[in-house]
Design a protein around this motif. Structure first.
Motif, PDB file in Angstrom:
ATOM      1  N   TYR A 172       0.836  -1.207   0.000  1.00  0.00           N
ATOM      2  CA  TYR A 172       0.000   0.000   0.000  1.00  0.00           C
ATOM      3  C   TYR A 172       0.871   1.256   0.000  1.00  0.00           C
ATOM      4  O   TYR A 172       0.561   2.237  -0.689  1.00  0.00           O
ATOM      5  CB  TYR A 172      -0.925   0.009   1.217  1.00  0.00           C
ATOM      6  N   LEU A 173       1.941   1.234   0.753  1.00  0.00           N
ATOM      7  CA  LEU A 173       2.842   2.391   0.779  1.00  0.00           C
ATOM      8  C   LEU A 173       3.481   2.607  -0.585  1.00  0.00           C
ATOM      9  O   LEU A 173       3.650   3.752  -1.029  1.00  0.00           O
ATOM     10  CB  LEU A 173       3.935   2.193   1.840  1.00  0.00           C
ATOM     11  N   TYR A 174       3.824   1.518  -1.245  1.00  0.00           N
ATOM     12  CA  TYR A 174       4.422   1.644  -2.577  1.00  0.00           C
ATOM     13  C   TYR A 174       3.474   2.389  -3.518  1.00  0.00           C
ATOM     14  O   TYR A 174       3.866   3.325  -4.224  1.00  0.00           O
ATOM     15  CB  TYR A 174       4.747   0.259  -3.147  1.00  0.00           C
ATOM     16  N   GLU A 175       2.210   1.964  -3.496  1.00  0.00           N
ATOM     17  CA  GLU A 175       1.252   2.632  -4.387  1.00  0.00           C
ATOM     18  C   GLU A 175       1.025   4.077  -3.956  1.00  0.00           C
ATOM     19  O   GLU A 175       0.890   4.978  -4.791  1.00  0.00           O
ATOM     20  CB  GLU A 175      -0.071   1.866  -4.401  1.00  0.00           C
ATOM     21  N   ALA A 176       0.977   4.325  -2.651  1.00  0.00           N
ATOM     22  CA  ALA A 176       0.761   5.689  -2.163  1.00  0.00           C
ATOM     23  C   ALA A 176       1.895   6.613  -2.587  1.00  0.00           C
ATOM     24  O   ALA A 176       1.657   7.739  -3.045  1.00  0.00           O
ATOM     25  CB  ALA A 176       0.643   5.680  -0.636  1.00  0.00           C
ATOM     26  N   PHE A 177       3.143   6.141  -2.460  1.00  0.00           N
ATOM     27  CA  PHE A 177       4.265   7.007  -2.819  1.00  0.00           C
ATOM     28  C   PHE A 177       4.404   7.151  -4.337  1.00  0.00           C
ATOM     29  O   PHE A 177       4.873   8.183  -4.818  1.00  0.00           O
ATOM     30  CB  PHE A 177       5.557   6.498  -2.180  1.00  0.00           C
ATOM     31  N   HIS A 178       3.988   6.125  -5.073  1.00  0.00           N
ATOM     32  CA  HIS A 178       3.955   6.316  -6.521  1.00  0.00           C
ATOM     33  C   HIS A 178       2.966   7.428  -6.861  1.00  0.00           C
ATOM     34  O   HIS A 178       3.235   8.283  -7.699  1.00  0.00           O
ATOM     35  CB  HIS A 178       3.553   5.044  -7.252  1.00  0.00           C
ATOM     36  N   PHE A 179       1.820   7.404  -6.205  1.00  0.00           N
ATOM     37  CA  PHE A 179       0.828   8.456  -6.398  1.00  0.00           C
ATOM     38  C   PHE A 179       1.419   9.816  -6.077  1.00  0.00           C
ATOM     39  O   PHE A 179       1.156  10.800  -6.759  1.00  0.00           O
ATOM     40  CB  PHE A 179      -0.366   8.174  -5.485  1.00  0.00           C
ATOM     41  N   ALA A 180       2.214   9.879  -5.023  1.00  0.00           N
ATOM     42  CA  ALA A 180       2.815  11.149  -4.619  1.00  0.00           C
ATOM     43  C   ALA A 180       3.786  11.674  -5.671  1.00  0.00           C
ATOM     44  O   ALA A 180       3.964  12.884  -5.817  1.00  0.00           O
ATOM     45  CB  ALA A 180       3.534  10.983  -3.278  1.00  0.00           C
ATOM     46  N   VAL A 181       4.417  10.759  -6.410  1.00  0.00           N
ATOM     47  CA  VAL A 181       5.381  11.162  -7.440  1.00  0.00           C
ATOM     48  C   VAL A 181       4.672  11.713  -8.660  1.00  0.00           C
ATOM     49  O   VAL A 181       5.100  12.706  -9.260  1.00  0.00           O
ATOM     50  CB  VAL A 181       6.286   9.970  -7.827  1.00  0.00           C
ATOM     51  N   VAL A 182       3.556  11.088  -9.056  1.00  0.00           N
ATOM     52  CA  VAL A 182       2.928  11.452 -10.331  1.00  0.00           C
ATOM     53  C   VAL A 182       1.758  12.420 -10.180  1.00  0.00           C
ATOM     54  O   VAL A 182       1.257  12.935 -11.172  1.00  0.00           O
ATOM     55  CB  VAL A 182       2.435  10.190 -11.073  1.00  0.00           C
ATOM     56  N   GLY A 227      11.354  -3.635  -3.435  1.00  0.00           N
ATOM     57  CA  GLY A 227      10.961  -5.040  -3.480  1.00  0.00           C
ATOM     58  C   GLY A 227       9.463  -5.235  -3.413  1.00  0.00           C
ATOM     59  O   GLY A 227       8.971  -6.335  -3.560  1.00  0.00           O
ATOM     60  N   GLU A 228       8.728  -4.153  -3.173  1.00  0.00           N
ATOM     61  CA  GLU A 228       7.266  -4.256  -3.053  1.00  0.00           C
ATOM     62  C   GLU A 228       6.581  -3.664  -4.280  1.00  0.00           C
ATOM     63  O   GLU A 228       5.488  -3.131  -4.201  1.00  0.00           O
ATOM     64  CB  GLU A 228       6.802  -3.527  -1.785  1.00  0.00           C
ATOM     65  N   ALA A 229       7.244  -3.748  -5.442  1.00  0.00           N
ATOM     66  CA  ALA A 229       6.683  -3.162  -6.670  1.00  0.00           C
ATOM     67  C   ALA A 229       5.589  -4.048  -7.225  1.00  0.00           C
ATOM     68  O   ALA A 229       5.658  -4.532  -8.333  1.00  0.00           O
ATOM     69  CB  ALA A 229       7.779  -2.957  -7.695  1.00  0.00           C
ATOM     70  N   ARG A 230       4.580  -4.280  -6.413  1.00  0.00           N
ATOM     71  CA  ARG A 230       3.438  -5.070  -6.852  1.00  0.00           C
ATOM     72  C   ARG A 230       2.172  -4.367  -6.383  1.00  0.00           C
ATOM     73  O   ARG A 230       2.160  -3.684  -5.384  1.00  0.00           O
ATOM     74  CB  ARG A 230       3.509  -6.477  -6.273  1.00  0.00           C
ATOM     75  N   ALA A 231       1.134  -4.536  -7.120  1.00  0.00           N
ATOM     76  CA  ALA A 231      -0.113  -3.867  -6.776  1.00  0.00           C
ATOM     77  C   ALA A 231      -0.876  -4.676  -5.746  1.00  0.00           C
ATOM     78  O   ALA A 231      -0.403  -5.698  -5.259  1.00  0.00           O
ATOM     79  CB  ALA A 231      -0.952  -3.675  -8.030  1.00  0.00           C
ATOM     80  N   ILE A 232      -2.057  -4.215  -5.423  1.00  0.00           N
ATOM     81  CA  ILE A 232      -2.861  -4.804  -4.370  1.00  0.00           C
ATOM     82  C   ILE A 232      -4.123  -5.379  -4.983  1.00  0.00           C
ATOM     83  O   ILE A 232      -4.761  -4.733  -5.790  1.00  0.00           O
ATOM     84  CB  ILE A 232      -3.213  -3.712  -3.353  1.00  0.00           C
ATOM     85  N   ASN A 233      -4.479  -6.587  -4.595  1.00  0.00           N
ATOM     86  CA  ASN A 233      -5.663  -7.160  -5.230  1.00  0.00           C
ATOM     87  C   ASN A 233      -6.933  -6.632  -4.592  1.00  0.00           C
ATOM     88  O   ASN A 233      -6.899  -5.836  -3.664  1.00  0.00           O
ATOM     89  CB  ASN A 233      -5.603  -8.708  -5.192  1.00  0.00           C
ATOM     90  N   GLY A 234      -8.069  -7.069  -5.133  1.00  0.00           N
ATOM     91  CA  GLY A 234      -9.333  -6.503  -4.694  1.00  0.00           C
ATOM     92  C   GLY A 234      -9.618  -6.715  -3.224  1.00  0.00           C
ATOM     93  O   GLY A 234     -10.437  -6.028  -2.635  1.00  0.00           O
ATOM     94  N   ASN A 235      -9.005  -7.688  -2.569  1.00  0.00           N
ATOM     95  CA  ASN A 235      -9.245  -7.937  -1.150  1.00  0.00           C
ATOM     96  C   ASN A 235      -8.250  -7.241  -0.252  1.00  0.00           C
ATOM     97  O   ASN A 235      -8.247  -7.428   0.952  1.00  0.00           O
ATOM     98  CB  ASN A 235      -9.193  -9.455  -0.875  1.00  0.00           C
ATOM     99  N   GLY A 236      -7.373  -6.443  -0.855  1.00  0.00           N
ATOM    100  CA  GLY A 236      -6.417  -5.714  -0.050  1.00  0.00           C
ATOM    101  C   GLY A 236      -5.183  -6.503   0.285  1.00  0.00           C
ATOM    102  O   GLY A 236      -4.460  -6.164   1.202  1.00  0.00           O
ATOM    103  N   ALA A 237      -4.896  -7.575  -0.404  1.00  0.00           N
ATOM    104  CA  ALA A 237      -3.708  -8.376  -0.136  1.00  0.00           C
ATOM    105  C   ALA A 237      -2.760  -8.308  -1.311  1.00  0.00           C
ATOM    106  O   ALA A 237      -3.168  -8.164  -2.439  1.00  0.00           O
ATOM    107  CB  ALA A 237      -4.101  -9.833   0.118  1.00  0.00           C
ATOM    108  N   GLY A 238      -1.468  -8.437  -1.030  1.00  0.00           N
ATOM    109  CA  GLY A 238      -0.510  -8.453  -2.132  1.00  0.00           C
ATOM    110  C   GLY A 238      -0.606  -9.758  -2.884  1.00  0.00           C
ATOM    111  O   GLY A 238      -1.017 -10.775  -2.371  1.00  0.00           O
TER     112      GLY A 238
END
Length: 820
Positions: free
Chosen positions: A647-657, A744-755
């Protein structure tokens, strides 16, 4: 009929053959490629997708005639020549380039083709018949260049194709040939960057062409020093190759920024001094003058009126503002002055638009009348979306304004210039609300400042409202002290004039600002004062929701969690009943924080997931960021470390773009620091906490939490931050986390909130749009996402499906039934 004796005069590879061999070359078939393609003085740059698409057309047996259609200077000829060069071995009877630019009559097309092919016409026989006979049963590629000058002779192309199934034609033209056999390939500008930061300029055709030309003009040309200017030039020229080449010649005298400024002022800078450039390509104005003569008087009148639009327009807008008919619009498309896009909108190349505007301004009365119709149309357009923007926050309303934003900006400026005060308050509300939803906080400040300067001395209430919106922009940029002072000044004006509605809004925003500054008692007092206005109409549901959500957060920060939860639920109830989706997202995010404080992890997870779903649905990026941060903290508290980091990975990607208030990024940094502490990355954790603690835009609660964690690091682990240094840009910090601690967490999150490796709902949605043929930009517009975010999602899709292209991704997804 006398026998036709063809010969090939330009085929370099046949010059050593005997005359008898040349005379029979057509009958026996050549053993080497026959062509007359002219050599080019400069290297061909980019256009790989276009070359592949044109090649696919030529490979299609059903496609015999491809017209490369586009305005002058767009690069049609070079694209045709490069295509022909790569197909020399495909056409054993020859590849021939036929330059039609110099001829003035369709009567000369036959002889020009014959000359290009090296044919000798005998007197006494019809030369058209001789040409057609020579092509019977041949496998030939003809490149008919600049056909627009003699388009009345286009039937000859159909006659040629009838002589042999092996003949194919590439025509370049500013005007469609309008033949049954014709397949039109629209040639647009070269690709250029849409984002400034950290862009590899060599990866884009337009910027690579500019750099190549600039280095020929100046060998010490520096990309690093001129990066921003190069991108501005290519954007201003919309990737037009000739314009780019002409602009690059000025690097000997001007910086790229200065060149871009000059282009914005007019076309005159786009003129070459190079001696061996053809006269028709020596200046952009000459090219456009040539295109202008192809239009009828009616088409010229319409096009100069259409130049009032910015960023494209709809058919309805063209009819109302410019008096366009469907037939005339179609004629302008056929003559490359307009593009009709898949969305149904019409687009015009910026240089053509500037050229048309010059003609429009030559008749001031007409220019004023068209400008006023444009202003009235987009004012009404804006007001038609008031309910969707201010109350229900419908995605469709935001997307509609996003699509017409350049036209809305121009209409707003004209409203100010006309000193037409009617509707300015509503218009300013709608524009600012849209901009806040899109992260354009600084633009709101600038827009309102400019309006206040131009309207100085006018209505005190209007000026006070514009100032209020200006300070709202400052608040979103975390300049809370300035916002508080500005709000109080505006509030005094509205109270003086006893304007209740506007006073209510300012009190709500002032309360929120005091909360951000840590003045909780004052914030609570103001928030409760705002509740006195709650009886005012249902049209203010969104403000009621906001006011209650703010009070819930104040109670939460004061430690009264039960009260906070009760008020938060009231806020959510008002939002859901009133259809205020942004309000619902804010309420769910607030409830998530409250439930996290109450150690109700599952409820917090449900709240944040609901906020994330609604925020994504309406394109509310601040809501997405808050929800991702909340989910990261919730999963961290539940010891689901991998999920938290994802979740942090996606949040910080959002912060970049994307563009967020700094406070949201700083809050996420503290969560990331705590996660890194758990992983014993103490130095990295201390660095993030130090930034959050010292940053001037940190909220009080963020600063206090960072300070407590820093004390813990020092006491338990004997770790303190490095010596204080200048604070880095938060986007750089976020990018560093993505590339290092979270890489190392460059993966998205599935619909249930799990990697995991399963595509989530958003990725499936984007993949379906890819399969439907939408571009990245069209996907971004439809889903209300930043373009960089779409690219990131696509990279995630590629990684999960183990593919490297759009085509492979769609094929893999259909094979596994991920999409229809």
């Amino acid at each position: 009929m006398q026998r036709l004796l063809p010969f090939v005069s330009l085929a370099e590879t046949l010059t050593s053959l005997a005359a008898s061999q040349v005379a029979t070359a057509w009958e026996k078939g050549p053993t080497v490629s026959i062509h007359n393609l002219p050599s080019q003085p400069t290297q061909f740059v980019g256009r790989a997708p276009e070359l592949a698409e044109i090649a696919a057309l030529l490979d299609d047996p059903a496609c015999r005639l491809v017209t490369l259609l586009g305005p002058g200077g767009i690069g049609k000829t070079r694209l045709a020549l490069e295509t022909a060069t790569t197909h020399l071995e495909t056409y054993p009877d020859g590849v021939f380039f036929v330059a039609l630019q110099s001829i003035s009559s369709p009567d000369h097309i036959v002889s020009t083709i014959g000359e290009a092919m090296g044919l000798r016409f005998y007197p006494g026989d019809d030369i058209k018949r001789q040409l057609l006979d020579s092509l019977c049963d041949k496998v030939v590629l003809l490149v008919l260049d600049n056909f627009e000058h003699v388009v009345d002779g286009a039937m000859l192309a159909a006659d040629i194709l009838a002589m042999s199934d092996g003949i194919k034609i590439i025509a370049t033209s500013r005007v469609a040939l309008n033949l049954q056999e014709e397949w039109i390939y629209s040639v647009n500008g070269m690709r250029f960057p849409t984002e400034d930061a950290d862009t590899d300029l060599e990866a884009f055709s337009a910027t690579r062409l500019f750099i190549q030309c600039a280095r020929r003009a100046r060998t010490d040309f520096s990309i690093d020093e001129e990066r921003a200017g190069i991108i501005r030039i290519c954007r201003a020229l919309d990737g037009m190759p000739l314009g780019i080449e002409l602009a690059a010649t000025w690097v000997r005298s001007l910086s790229c920024g200065e060149i871009a400024d000059e282009i914005g002022r007019g076309l005159d800078i786009l003129e070459a001094t190079t001696r061996n450039v053809s006269s028709r390509h020596r200046s952009m104005r000459v090219v456009l003058d040539g295109s202008w003569t192809l239009l009828s008087a009616q088409e010229q009148t319409l096009f100069k009126r259409l130049s009032i639009f910015r960023g494209g327009f709809t058919r309805d807008a063209a009819e109302v503002v410019a008096g366009a008919s469907l037939r005339t619009l179609a004629a302008l498309v056929d003559k490359s002055f307009l593009r009709h896009e898949m969305s149904g909108r019409y687009a015009v190349h910026e240089l053509l638009r500037q050229y048309g505007e010059e003609h429009l301004n030559q008749t001031p009365d007409e220019a004023q009348a068209v400008g006023e119709r444009h202003c009235d149309y987009y004012r009404d357009f804006l007001f038609d979306h008031a309910d969707g923007i201010l109350r229900t926050n419908e995605r469709a309303a935001f997307l509609a304004i996003d699509e017409e934003l350049d036209n809305v900006r121009l209409a707003w400026q004209r409203m100010i210039t006309r000193r037409n005060l009617d509707g300015l308050v509503t218009a300013s509300n709608l524009i600012s609300h849209h901009h806040f939803g899109r992260g354009l906080y600084a633009e709101v400040e600038t827009t309102m400042n400019q309006a206040m300067e131009q309207l100085a001395g006018r209505s005190p209430l209007l000026l006070a409202w514009l100032q209020t919106l200006k300070w709202r922009g400052a608040q979103f940029l975390s300049r809370f002290e300035e916002a508080r002072q500005g709000y109080r000044e505006s509030l005094a004006v509205f109270r003086h004039y006893r304007n209740v509605d506007m006073s209510w809004e300012i009190i709500c925003w002032l309360s929120e600002t005091e909360r951000a500054l840590g003045n909780y008692e004052e914030a609570k007092h103001l928030g409760e004062e705002a509740q006195q206005f709650e009886t005012y109409g249902d049209e203010n549901n969104w403000l009621k929701t906001f006011s209650l959500a703010n009070l819930a957060q104040i109670a939460y920060l004061m430690g009264d969690y039960a009260e906070a939860e009760a008020i938060g639920r009231r806020s959510l109830d008002v939002a859901l009943k009133g259809g205020t989706k942004i309000g619902a997202a804010d309420a769910w995010n607030g409830l998530g924080s409250i439930h996290l404080a109450l150690h109700a992890a599952q409820e917090a997870l449900n709240d944040f997931e609901s906020a994330l779903r609604v925020s994504r649905d309406i394109g509310y990026e601040m809501g997405v960021m808050r929800a991702l941060s909340g989910l990261a903290e919730t999963t961290f508290r539940s010891s689901a470390l991998d999920q938290s980091k994802a979740y942090l990975y996606e949040a910080f990607h959002f912060a970049v773009v994307s563009h967020f208030p700094p406070e949201l990024i700083l809050q996420a940094l503290v969560i990331a620091a705590e996660v890194l502490m758990t992983e014993r990355q103490y130095a990295s954790s201390a660095r993030l906490l130090d930034i959050a603690h010292r940053h001037p835009t940190s909220l009080v609660q963020t600063r206090e939490r960072a300070e407590a964690l820093l004390d813990q690091l020092a006491a338990v682990h004997d770790v303190v931050p490095d010596a204080p240094a200048d604070l880095p840009r938060l986007e750089q910090v976020a990018k560093g986390l993505l590339e290092n601690e979270l890489s190392g967490e460059a993966r998205a999150i599935n619909g249930n909130g799990a990697g995991g490796d399963v595509l989530n709902e958003r990725e499936r949605e984007i993949l379906q749009l890819i399969a439907d043929g939408l571009s990245n930009r069209e996907i971004a517009a439809q889903l209300y996402l930043a373009l960089g975010t779409v690219k990131w999602y696509i990279n995630q899709i590629y990684g999960k499906l183990h593919v490297a292209s759009r085509t492979q991704a769609v094929a893999a997804a259909r094979e596994t039934q991920l999409i229809s």
